[in-house]
Design an enzyme around this catalytic site. Structure first.
Site, PDB file in Angstrom:
ATOM      1  N   TRP A 266      20.117   5.950  -0.945  1.00 12.21           N
ATOM      2  CA  TRP A 266      18.889   6.275  -0.188  1.00 12.21           C
ATOM      3  C   TRP A 266      19.189   6.475   1.294  1.00 12.21           C
ATOM      4  O   TRP A 266      18.399   7.059   2.029  1.00 12.21           O
ATOM      5  CB  TRP A 266      17.806   5.216  -0.403  1.00 12.21           C
ATOM      6  CG  TRP A 266      17.877   4.033   0.519  1.00 12.21           C
ATOM      7  CD1 TRP A 266      18.611   2.912   0.333  1.00 12.21           C
ATOM      8  CD2 TRP A 266      17.190   3.859   1.770  1.00 12.21           C
ATOM      9  NE1 TRP A 266      18.448   2.047   1.389  1.00 12.21           N
ATOM     10  CE2 TRP A 266      17.579   2.596   2.292  1.00 12.21           C
ATOM     11  CE3 TRP A 266      16.287   4.633   2.503  1.00 12.21           C
ATOM     12  CZ2 TRP A 266      17.098   2.110   3.510  1.00 12.21           C
ATOM     13  CZ3 TRP A 266      15.814   4.136   3.713  1.00 12.21           C
ATOM     14  CH2 TRP A 266      16.216   2.897   4.199  1.00 12.21           C
TER      15      TRP A 266
ATOM     16  N   THR B 110       9.592 -13.792  14.303  1.00 19.77           N
ATOM     17  CA  THR B 110       9.312 -13.915  12.867  1.00 19.77           C
ATOM     18  C   THR B 110       9.040 -15.375  12.513  1.00 19.77           C
ATOM     19  O   THR B 110       8.130 -15.684  11.737  1.00 19.77           O
ATOM     20  CB  THR B 110      10.495 -13.367  12.040  1.00 19.77           C
ATOM     21  OG1 THR B 110      10.843 -12.080  12.548  1.00 19.77           O
ATOM     22  CG2 THR B 110      10.127 -13.242  10.577  1.00 19.77           C
TER      23      THR B 110
ATOM     24  N   LYS C 233       5.557 -16.399  13.357  1.00 21.79           N
ATOM     25  CA  LYS C 233       4.562 -16.010  12.348  1.00 21.79           C
ATOM     26  C   LYS C 233       4.528 -16.987  11.185  1.00 21.79           C
ATOM     27  O   LYS C 233       3.458 -17.454  10.789  1.00 21.79           O
ATOM     28  CB  LYS C 233       4.873 -14.606  11.834  1.00 21.79           C
ATOM     29  CG  LYS C 233       4.450 -13.546  12.829  1.00 21.79           C
ATOM     30  CD  LYS C 233       4.841 -12.176  12.370  1.00 21.79           C
ATOM     31  CE  LYS C 233       4.195 -11.141  13.245  1.00 21.79           C
ATOM     32  NZ  LYS C 233       2.737 -11.078  13.077  1.00 21.79           N
TER      33      LYS C 233
ATOM     34  N   GLU D 264      12.142   1.434  10.475  1.00 22.28           N
ATOM     35  CA  GLU D 264      11.501   1.725   9.184  1.00 22.28           C
ATOM     36  C   GLU D 264      11.286   0.451   8.356  1.00 22.28           C
ATOM     37  O   GLU D 264      10.247   0.298   7.724  1.00 22.28           O
ATOM     38  CB  GLU D 264      12.356   2.737   8.406  1.00 22.28           C
ATOM     39  CG  GLU D 264      12.006   2.917   6.940  1.00 22.28           C
ATOM     40  CD  GLU D 264      10.646   3.526   6.690  1.00 22.28           C
ATOM     41  OE1 GLU D 264      10.115   4.209   7.600  1.00 22.28           O
ATOM     42  OE2 GLU D 264      10.109   3.310   5.579  1.00 22.28           O
TER      43      GLU D 264
ATOM     44  N   HIS E 221      23.495  -3.153  13.376  1.00 23.09           N
ATOM     45  CA  HIS E 221      23.874  -4.279  12.502  1.00 23.09           C
ATOM     46  C   HIS E 221      24.085  -3.809  11.063  1.00 23.09           C
ATOM     47  O   HIS E 221      24.541  -4.580  10.232  1.00 23.09           O
ATOM     48  CB  HIS E 221      22.869  -5.440  12.583  1.00 23.09           C
ATOM     49  CG  HIS E 221      21.474  -5.109  12.150  1.00 23.09           C
ATOM     50  ND1 HIS E 221      20.383  -5.798  12.597  1.00 23.09           N
ATOM     51  CD2 HIS E 221      20.979  -4.162  11.315  1.00 23.09           C
ATOM     52  CE1 HIS E 221      19.280  -5.296  12.055  1.00 23.09           C
ATOM     53  NE2 HIS E 221      19.627  -4.317  11.263  1.00 23.09           N
ATOM     54  N   HIS E 222      23.744  -2.544  10.782  1.00 24.16           N
ATOM     55  CA  HIS E 222      24.049  -1.973   9.461  1.00 24.16           C
ATOM     56  C   HIS E 222      25.449  -1.377   9.425  1.00 24.16           C
ATOM     57  O   HIS E 222      25.864  -0.838   8.407  1.00 24.16           O
ATOM     58  CB  HIS E 222      23.029  -0.893   9.108  1.00 24.16           C
ATOM     59  CG  HIS E 222      21.630  -1.421   9.006  1.00 24.16           C
ATOM     60  ND1 HIS E 222      21.095  -1.917   7.848  1.00 24.16           N
ATOM     61  CD2 HIS E 222      20.658  -1.545   9.956  1.00 24.16           C
ATOM     62  CE1 HIS E 222      19.863  -2.322   8.063  1.00 24.16           C
ATOM     63  NE2 HIS E 222      19.565  -2.112   9.340  1.00 24.16           N
TER      64      HIS E 222
ATOM     65  N   ASP F 117     -15.633   6.122   9.793  1.00 25.17           N
ATOM     66  CA  ASP F 117     -14.561   6.767   9.025  1.00 25.17           C
ATOM     67  C   ASP F 117     -13.325   6.788   9.927  1.00 25.17           C
ATOM     68  O   ASP F 117     -13.364   6.275  11.046  1.00 25.17           O
ATOM     69  CB  ASP F 117     -14.961   8.204   8.625  1.00 25.17           C
ATOM     70  CG  ASP F 117     -14.165   8.693   7.407  1.00 25.17           C
ATOM     71  OD1 ASP F 117     -12.927   8.545   7.389  1.00 25.17           O
ATOM     72  OD2 ASP F 117     -14.792   9.223   6.467  1.00 25.17           O
TER      73      ASP F 117
ATOM     74  N   HIS G  99      16.204   1.102  10.903  1.00 26.18           N
ATOM     75  CA  HIS G  99      15.815  -0.283  11.142  1.00 26.18           C
ATOM     76  C   HIS G  99      14.332  -0.433  11.490  1.00 26.18           C
ATOM     77  O   HIS G  99      13.643  -1.240  10.877  1.00 26.18           O
ATOM     78  CB  HIS G  99      16.706  -1.037  12.126  1.00 26.18           C
ATOM     79  CG  HIS G  99      16.349  -2.482  12.081  1.00 26.18           C
ATOM     80  ND1 HIS G  99      16.840  -3.338  11.135  1.00 26.18           N
ATOM     81  CD2 HIS G  99      15.429  -3.179  12.768  1.00 26.18           C
ATOM     82  CE1 HIS G  99      16.251  -4.509  11.266  1.00 26.18           C
ATOM     83  NE2 HIS G  99      15.398  -4.442  12.244  1.00 26.18           N
TER      84      HIS G  99
ATOM     85  N   HIS H  94      15.618   5.890  -6.874  1.00 27.62           N
ATOM     86  CA  HIS H  94      14.872   4.624  -6.922  1.00 27.62           C
ATOM     87  C   HIS H  94      14.557   4.161  -5.492  1.00 27.62           C
ATOM     88  O   HIS H  94      13.405   3.846  -5.173  1.00 27.62           O
ATOM     89  CB  HIS H  94      15.674   3.553  -7.665  1.00 27.62           C
ATOM     90  CG  HIS H  94      15.187   2.153  -7.414  1.00 27.62           C
ATOM     91  ND1 HIS H  94      14.016   1.667  -7.951  1.00 27.62           N
ATOM     92  CD2 HIS H  94      15.706   1.141  -6.671  1.00 27.62           C
ATOM     93  CE1 HIS H  94      13.844   0.418  -7.538  1.00 27.62           C
ATOM     94  NE2 HIS H  94      14.847   0.062  -6.751  1.00 27.62           N
TER      95      HIS H  94
ATOM     96  N   ARG I  25      27.773  -2.807  -4.512  1.00 28.32           N
ATOM     97  CA  ARG I  25      26.537  -2.137  -4.911  1.00 28.32           C
ATOM     98  C   ARG I  25      26.847  -0.697  -5.303  1.00 28.32           C
ATOM     99  O   ARG I  25      27.931  -0.188  -5.017  1.00 28.32           O
ATOM    100  CB  ARG I  25      25.516  -2.186  -3.766  1.00 28.32           C
ATOM    101  CG  ARG I  25      25.976  -1.470  -2.512  1.00 28.32           C
ATOM    102  CD  ARG I  25      25.074  -1.741  -1.316  1.00 28.32           C
ATOM    103  NE  ARG I  25      23.772  -1.099  -1.423  1.00 28.32           N
ATOM    104  CZ  ARG I  25      23.001  -0.782  -0.373  1.00 28.32           C
ATOM    105  NH1 ARG I  25      23.419  -1.054   0.872  1.00 28.32           N
ATOM    106  NH2 ARG I  25      21.832  -0.215  -0.540  1.00 28.32           N
TER     107      ARG I  25
ATOM    108  N   SER J 248       3.656  13.925   6.870  1.00 30.97           N
ATOM    109  CA  SER J 248       2.533  13.134   6.367  1.00 30.97           C
ATOM    110  C   SER J 248       2.414  11.805   7.118  1.00 30.97           C
ATOM    111  O   SER J 248       1.322  11.414   7.547  1.00 30.97           O
ATOM    112  CB  SER J 248       2.719  12.886   4.870  1.00 30.97           C
ATOM    113  OG  SER J 248       1.884  11.849   4.439  1.00 30.97           O
ATOM    114  N   SER J 249       3.561  11.137   7.299  1.00 28.02           N
ATOM    115  CA  SER J 249       3.532   9.825   7.967  1.00 28.02           C
ATOM    116  C   SER J 249       3.085   9.939   9.418  1.00 28.02           C
ATOM    117  O   SER J 249       2.310   9.112   9.899  1.00 28.02           O
ATOM    118  CB  SER J 249       4.927   9.186   7.944  1.00 28.02           C
ATOM    119  OG  SER J 249       5.253   8.805   6.654  1.00 28.02           O
TER     120      SER J 249
ATOM    121  N   TYR K 259      10.677  -2.423   9.464  1.00 31.07           N
ATOM    122  CA  TYR K 259       9.521  -3.136  10.031  1.00 31.07           C
ATOM    123  C   TYR K 259       8.220  -2.404   9.755  1.00 31.07           C
ATOM    124  O   TYR K 259       7.161  -3.041   9.638  1.00 31.07           O
ATOM    125  CB  TYR K 259       9.733  -3.407  11.526  1.00 31.07           C
ATOM    126  CG  TYR K 259      10.790  -4.466  11.692  1.00 31.07           C
ATOM    127  CD1 TYR K 259      10.465  -5.804  11.504  1.00 31.07           C
ATOM    128  CD2 TYR K 259      12.107  -4.129  11.927  1.00 31.07           C
ATOM    129  CE1 TYR K 259      11.438  -6.776  11.572  1.00 31.07           C
ATOM    130  CE2 TYR K 259      13.091  -5.099  12.002  1.00 31.07           C
ATOM    131  CZ  TYR K 259      12.752  -6.423  11.821  1.00 31.07           C
ATOM    132  OH  TYR K 259      13.709  -7.385  11.863  1.00 31.07           O
TER     133      TYR K 259
ATOM    134  N   SER L 295      -2.046 -12.660   7.151  1.00 29.43           N
ATOM    135  CA  SER L 295      -2.845 -13.313   8.193  1.00 29.43           C
ATOM    136  C   SER L 295      -4.342 -13.220   7.914  1.00 29.43           C
ATOM    137  O   SER L 295      -5.134 -13.921   8.545  1.00 29.43           O
ATOM    138  CB  SER L 295      -2.543 -12.683   9.563  1.00 29.43           C
ATOM    139  OG  SER L 295      -1.175 -12.807   9.852  1.00 29.43           O
TER     140      SER L 295
HETATM  141 CU   CU1 Z   1      18.283  -3.368  10.212  1.00 33.77          CU
END
Ligand code: CU1
Length: 531
Positions: free
Chosen positions: A146, A333, A336, A260, A307-308, A110, A258, A81, A455, A174-175, A262, A273
């Site tokens: 994940w 943040t 914004k 990722e 921080h993880h 293009d 991390h 998931h 979890r 791909s990315s 963002y 915006s």
């Molecule tokens: Cu993070």
């Protein structure tokens, strides 16, 4: 000097050469709009596949005790998931939007590298088929979450993990190709007069996102390659018995992970915006501060990864550094969110479907931002770590944040893509149905998390039963709402009221001249198309 984008049927509009018709047209296309459509459909299919897995999770958690699935299968569901939603739904949806919008917004004919664009897309269906096929392999699919922490993903993982590693490599390729294409397009193909500081914010946020992708996807490729060599070639990067360290895995993973997150939210900021000024009928407040805030967030995102990992036994000085750096991100943040609210301030606002989704984003993404701030505080994270509070946090950021922005973008731009208006009544039903159910789904998870529910476990203590039942009911309702969305999408593509040249002026029922403010600069008004 600017002109409006002509819209209408994409089938008539594209200028591909060759006789390709039907399926071969989609396989061989180099047209950015076709490829954008392919990405968006892949993302939607993956949303429904990953969503079906979420339904299995919520079904099992509806009541305490083991009712429906084996614990091992439950873990495979949480793992796939997460992987499918991150790499298959959110990221491809944003790449699809970039394909559709970036060339049009900067006045390019293009993408810069159209054939590579085709390849970037067509790698993905094979990658996700391979990833999903691990479920049917001997020993089962990946069941390590994940984040695939070692040694669970190395020493103790099933054989199918090698296919998981290969699939991650394909997604990464791909990315990176997609990111190269976005950068090459934006830096080389802007129409005359489209200076960097005139670009719509969606273009800016995607340019920054593309640099993040190029910086961190190789790190992800590195960590899965280290897993592969640990598994098969005698290395022991993550194996303490051979002189390695499992905590190294977490450092490398989150150095990717991390930024990722963002990658999955910066393009959303660009979408919001674009939408808020249109429906507030004011120019975006603080354009240049938005650009600098996006760049600051991107830069800071490389400096906060641990921080993880507050519970792995870091030195206190390390915990303090990562805590303060993390809290620092709330400044850009906050800029914004302030700017969006200032844009709406005394605006002549209307609330068509795209604006509802954008407002839902601003309010609920901010809830996710605040719980993120709580998680960033090292001494209290020790309590929240690996609980449902974390699950609640990142689902507010990724579902009511990233996914809501993608749905907002669909309703906002689909008239330009198809030439048809969506059904406004159905769009509003979709919004309220989703918003009520998504809060039933995720808000109670804060409470069970704070009370200590872990979890990734298929069973739980009786005290968590009521909130889990509410969460599951919300989950089923939210899942159904997205099937309803599929109906709206198909209905819009197949017909409906013809969209006017100036979609959002007509839809308000107001004459533009009566409005107190000038039309928004950064909406549909774009530089001339290069012919
Ligand atoms: Cu993070």
């Amino acid at each position: 000097m600017s002109t409006e984008i002509t819209h209408g049927d994409v089938h008539e509009e594209h200028h591909d050469h060759g006789p390709d018709k039907g399926l071969m047209r989609w396989v061989t296309t180099t047209n950015h709009k076709d490829i954008g459509t392919l990405y968006l459909w892949l993302a939607f299919i993956m949303l429904l596949v990953g969503g079906a897995m979420a339904m299995v999770i919520r079904l099992e958690l509806f009541q305490p005790g083991l009712q429906w699935v084996e614990p091992q299968f439950f873990n495979q569901m949480t793992t796939l998931h997460g992987l499918i939603m991150v790499f298959g739904a959110i990221m491809p949806a944003f790449v699809g939007l970039a394909n559709w919008l970036v060339p049009i917004m900067i006045g390019a004919p293009d993408m810069a590298l159209p054939r590579m664009n085709n390849w970037s897309f067509w790698i993905l269906p094979f990658a996700f088929t391979m990833l999903a096929s691990t479920l049917f392999m001997e020993g089962g699919g990946p069941a390590f979450g994940w984040t695939f922490y070692a040694p669970l993903s190395t020493t103790f993982a099933p054989d199918s993990t090698d296919f998981f590693i290969f699939a991650v490599h394909l997604m990464g390729i791909s990315s990176v190709m997609g990111a190269i294409n976005v950068i090459a397009t934006i830096l080389n193909m802007r129409a005359p007069g489209m200076t960097l500081m005139k670009m719509p914010l969606f273009v800016w946020t995607w340019l920054i996102t593309a640099y993040l992708l190029i910086a961190v996807m190789p790190v992800l490729a590195g960590v899965v390659t280290m897993m592969l060599t640990d598994r098969h070639f005698g290395t022991s990067f993550f194996d303490a018995a051979g002189g390695g360290d499992p905590v190294l895995f977490q450092h490398v993973f989150w150095f990717f992970g991390h930024p990722e997150v963002y990658i999955m939210i910066l393009p959303a900021f660009g979408i919001i915006s674009a939408i808020v000024p249109t429906f507030a009928r004011k120019p975006l407040f603080g354009y240049s501060s938005m650009v600098y805030a996006s760049a600051s967030i991107a830069l800071l995102s490389f400096m906060v990864w641990a921080h993880h990992m507050y519970t792995v036994g870091m030195p206190v000085a390390g915990e303090l550094y990562f805590m303060y750096a993390t809290i620092l991100i709330s400044v850009p943040t906050g800029v914004k969110v302030f700017n969006w609210v200032a844009t709406m301030w005394r605006g002549s606002m209307t609330f068509e479907t795209p604006m509802l989704w954008a407002l839902g984003f601003i309010i609920m993404f901010t809830i996710g931002g605040f719980s993120g701030l709580m998680l960033g505080v090292a001494p209290v994270d020790t309590q929240y770590h690996d609980t449902y509070f974390v699950v609640a946090h990142f689902h507010y950021v990724l579902v009511t944040g990233a996914l809501f922005s993608i749905i907002a973008a669909f309703y906002y731009w689909v008239p330009k893509w198809t030439g048809h208006m969506y059904d406004e009544r159905l769009g509003k039903i979709h919004f309220w149905w989703s918003t009520i159910s998504v809060n039933l789904l995720f808000f109670p998870q804060h409470f069970v998390g704070l009370a200590g529910m872990p979890r990734r476990i298929p069973d739980y203590s009786l005290q968590f039963a009521e909130f889990n039942a509410i969460s599951s009911i919300g989950g089923f309702a939210f899942g159904l709402a997205q099937v309803f969305f599929l109906y709206i999408v198909i209905k819009t593509i197949r017909g409906g009221v013809k969209a006017t040249d100036k979609v959002w002026e007509g839809a308000t029922g107001l004459e533009f001249e009566q409005l107190p403010s000038p039309p928004p600069y950064h909406s549909f008004t774009v530089a001339p198309q290069v012919k």
